[in-house]
Design an enzyme around this catalytic site. Structure first.
Site, PDB file in Angstrom:
ATOM      1  N   TYR A  59       0.843  -1.208   0.000  1.00 34.54           N
ATOM      2  CA  TYR A  59       0.000   0.000   0.000  1.00 34.54           C
ATOM      3  C   TYR A  59       0.873   1.252   0.000  1.00 34.54           C
ATOM      4  CZ  TYR A  59      -3.086   3.736   1.496  1.00 34.54           C
ATOM      5  OH  TYR A  59      -3.766   4.926   1.561  1.00 34.54           O
ATOM      6  N   HIS A  89      -5.417  15.891  -4.089  1.00 31.30           N
ATOM      7  CA  HIS A  89      -5.729  16.088  -2.669  1.00 31.30           C
ATOM      8  C   HIS A  89      -5.677  17.555  -2.259  1.00 31.30           C
ATOM      9  CE1 HIS A  89      -5.550  11.808  -2.611  1.00 31.30           C
ATOM     10  NE2 HIS A  89      -5.567  11.698  -1.294  1.00 31.30           N
ATOM     11  N   ASN A 201       0.321  12.546   4.563  1.00 29.04           N
ATOM     12  CA  ASN A 201      -0.411  11.673   5.474  1.00 29.04           C
ATOM     13  C   ASN A 201       0.138  11.855   6.879  1.00 29.04           C
ATOM     14  OD1 ASN A 201      -1.988   9.637   6.527  1.00 29.04           O
ATOM     15  ND2 ASN A 201      -1.635   8.261   4.794  1.00 29.04           N
ATOM     16  N   TYR A 284     -17.091  35.090  43.762  1.00 32.86           N
ATOM     17  CA  TYR A 284     -16.305  33.965  43.246  1.00 32.86           C
ATOM     18  C   TYR A 284     -15.282  34.389  42.193  1.00 32.86           C
ATOM     19  CZ  TYR A 284     -19.508  30.517  45.352  1.00 32.86           C
ATOM     20  OH  TYR A 284     -20.238  29.738  46.217  1.00 32.86           O
ATOM     21  N   ARG A 287     -12.496  35.531  44.547  1.00 31.88           N
ATOM     22  CA  ARG A 287     -12.128  34.593  45.608  1.00 31.88           C
ATOM     23  C   ARG A 287     -11.759  33.213  45.055  1.00 31.88           C
ATOM     24  NH1 ARG A 287     -16.279  31.994  49.346  1.00 31.88           N
ATOM     25  NH2 ARG A 287     -17.652  33.531  48.412  1.00 31.88           N
ATOM     26  N   PHE A 333      -2.068   8.108  11.611  1.00 28.56           N
ATOM     27  CA  PHE A 333      -2.503   9.392  11.068  1.00 28.56           C
ATOM     28  C   PHE A 333      -3.785   9.894  11.724  1.00 28.56           C
ATOM     29  CE2 PHE A 333      -3.902   5.882   8.298  1.00 28.56           C
ATOM     30  CZ  PHE A 333      -5.251   5.904   8.606  1.00 28.56           C
ATOM     31  N   GLU A 419     -12.819   5.001   5.192  1.00 29.47           N
ATOM     32  CA  GLU A 419     -12.370   5.843   6.300  1.00 29.47           C
ATOM     33  C   GLU A 419     -13.621   6.325   7.032  1.00 29.47           C
ATOM     34  OE1 GLU A 419      -9.958   8.619   4.144  1.00 29.47           O
ATOM     35  OE2 GLU A 419      -8.620   7.031   3.451  1.00 29.47           O
TER      36      GLU A 419
END
Length: 513
Positions: A59, A89, A201, A284, A287, A333, A419
């Site tokens: 791959y 991409h 990636n 608050y 404090r 990734f 994915e």
């Protein structure tokens, strides 16, 4: 922090610090890969080339990507595959990331590759080093990453410049990537097998954004202690609530640091009161400030710990293990560790602004401000003073509450459901950036209101540290005698606070955590 540096940061993939990242990204420090790290890169590449000669089906080397992982690619198409990968991409949208963020991305990608598990050639890494050192900064759109399979779209835009495409900034000018490279005396590279995937990636975008934000948020936390201290003095606050006797009984680290800072800042103050002198206890927002500020500090410690790991991690896929004669396709990734940290960063920063806005209200409200003029002006009615300053702070903290909705709980499947769970970590990081910017503006408003109140009380009565804070404020903005446009003053203070390394700036006056 110095705006220029002479030091060169040596990268080995394993020891980059947050401080070094900031020096390179924002202040132009040069980088140099260690010889050992380049040796690892070369060794892994030799193994990749062996697999290619053997025509192994692996791959990312000899297959397509994502849902096309089962599609074999002939050796004659390998270069075209890598080129197509980067081009296809590069789908980013929106405004570009800031230059310091993109420099941090490039730095982190280099650092990850130097660990020697990505199979890229040393020559390509060298080109990336030259781009960073010579100031070639790719134009990278902010939108388009799902935060799993890495930050594919933005990293593809970064990689475009490496191959002579896309756009980049060089010497302050935006231009085509090829022109930027040529202006710096560099030539485009031709990507070989595995190299396109090795470049895009990974989690370097969300990590770059998050690392710079974490650095800024630490500074924000220190400024929060300063504005708290000045406000407390202006309101004649009860100092007993900051006594170490109380805080050591609940040993949360951040709480103790915040209380320590308050005492250091207000040392020698003649404005603070004691329990029962004017009142028994404060609201608050004063404090309980050590408990609130401290919780954010503890959150930042967790966030930085995650970032310290990630900036020295290998987050691409597949990973090359020459010694074991293996190529493993895994999921490093996936951005979930950083996604959760970014959502936490949003919450931590939002809370520092939330409590500051409540202190602003106490400074301007005549029912709460212990005898100060209504809205900090002596000509109320004709003058509105700081009335709308509190509105602006309230608007910012309300916006932060919407932005702080976690991104990491969302997911949407991609690549034909291959994915099917993603982190949205880069969206989380981008939201945190806006929250931190808003928080600095809120603290700037508190600082200006508290300085105005201190002028009414008598600034000569302030503590050692708060006097320094007050004087620094007054060097940049003047007392509001009559109504004027305050927006510019708030922006001036916010930008100064962001740019000032408070811990270093105030070190000679007091010790701050």
């Amino acid at each position: 922090m110095q705006s220029t540096v002479d030091k060169t940061v040596v990268l080995d993939g394993q020891s980059l610090t947050l401080e070094q990242l900031v020096q390179v990204a924002r202040y132009g420090a040069k980088i140099q890969p260690s010889e050992g790290s380049l040796g690892r890169v070369r060794h892994a590449r030799e193994y990749v080339e062996k697999l290619l000669r053997e025509r192994k089906v692996v791959y990312g080397l000899t297959t397509g990507f994502g849902k096309f992982s089962d599609t074999y690619i002939e050796g004659s198409d390998v270069q075209q595959l890598q080129l197509n990968l980067i081009r296809s991409h590069a789908c980013g949208l929106g405004e570009p990331f800031s230059s310091d963020t993109v420099r941090a991305m490039l730095l982190l990608r280099i650092n990850a590759l130097l660990l020697g598990y990505s199979g890229i050639r040393a020559e390509v890494v060298g080109q990336m080093v030259d781009m960073l050192n010579y100031g070639v900064t790719p134009v990278v759109p902010q939108q388009g990453s799902l935060g799993a399979s890495g930050d594919l779209a933005p990293l593809a835009h970064m990689a475009l410049v490496l191959i002579g495409e896309g756009e980049a900034y060089y010497e302050g000018q935006r231009m085509p990537g090829a022109q930027a490279l040529a202006s710096a005396g560099l030539l485009p590279v031709v990507l070989e097998a595995k190299e396109g995937l090795a470049l895009i990636n990974g989690t370097q975008v969300m990590t770059a954004v998050g690392a710079l934000e974490c650095y800024d948020a630490w500074n924000l936390a220190r400024w929060s202690d300063c504005t708290l201290a000045l406000t407390a003095e202006a309101l004649r606050g009860v100092k007993d609530a900051f006594d170490p006797l109380t805080h050591r009984l609940r040993p949360q680290p951040g709480q103790g640091y915040a209380a320590d800072n308050f005492r250091a800042l207000t040392r020698s103050s003649r404005l603070l009161s004691t329990q029962g002198e004017l009142r028994v206890q404060d609201a608050y927002s004063i404090r309980c400030a050590p408990q609130v500020h401290g919780a954010s500090r503890d959150g930042l410690a967790y966030i930085q710990a995650k970032l310290d790991i990630e900036i020295n991690a290998v987050t691409d896929n597949p990973l090359i293990f020459p010694e074991q004669d293996r190529v493993i396709s895994g999921g490093n990734f996936h951005g979930q560790p950083i996604a959760l940290a970014m959502d936490h960063l949003s919450i931590c920063s939002s809370e520092l602004a939330n409590i500051a806005e409540r202190r602003i209200e106490r400074l301007v409200n005549p029912q709460l401000n212990e005898g100060l003029p209504p809205f900090l002006t002596e000509q109320g009615g004709v003058q509105s003073g700081f009335m709308i300053a509190q509105y602006a702070a309230a608007a910012l903290v309300s916006e932060n509450k919407s932005l702080a909705h976690p991104a990491s709980v969302d997911s949407i499947p991609s690549s034909a459901n291959q994915e099917d769970h993603v982190s949205m970590g880069t969206i989380g990081a981008r939201k945190a950036r806006q929250i931190i910017d808003n928080a600095y503006s809120v603290l700037a408003i508190e600082l200006m209101c508290a300085a105005q109140a201190a002028d009414y009380r008598g600034p000569e009565q302030l503590g050692t540290g708060t006097r320094w804070v007050y004087e620094q404020c007054r060097q940049r903005v003047s007392f509001v005698q009559e109504d004027r446009v305050l927006s510019t003053d708030f922006r001036t203070l916010a930008e100064w606070m962001k740019a000032t390394n408070l811990k270093a700036a105030i070190a000679e006056i007091i010790f701050m955590h």
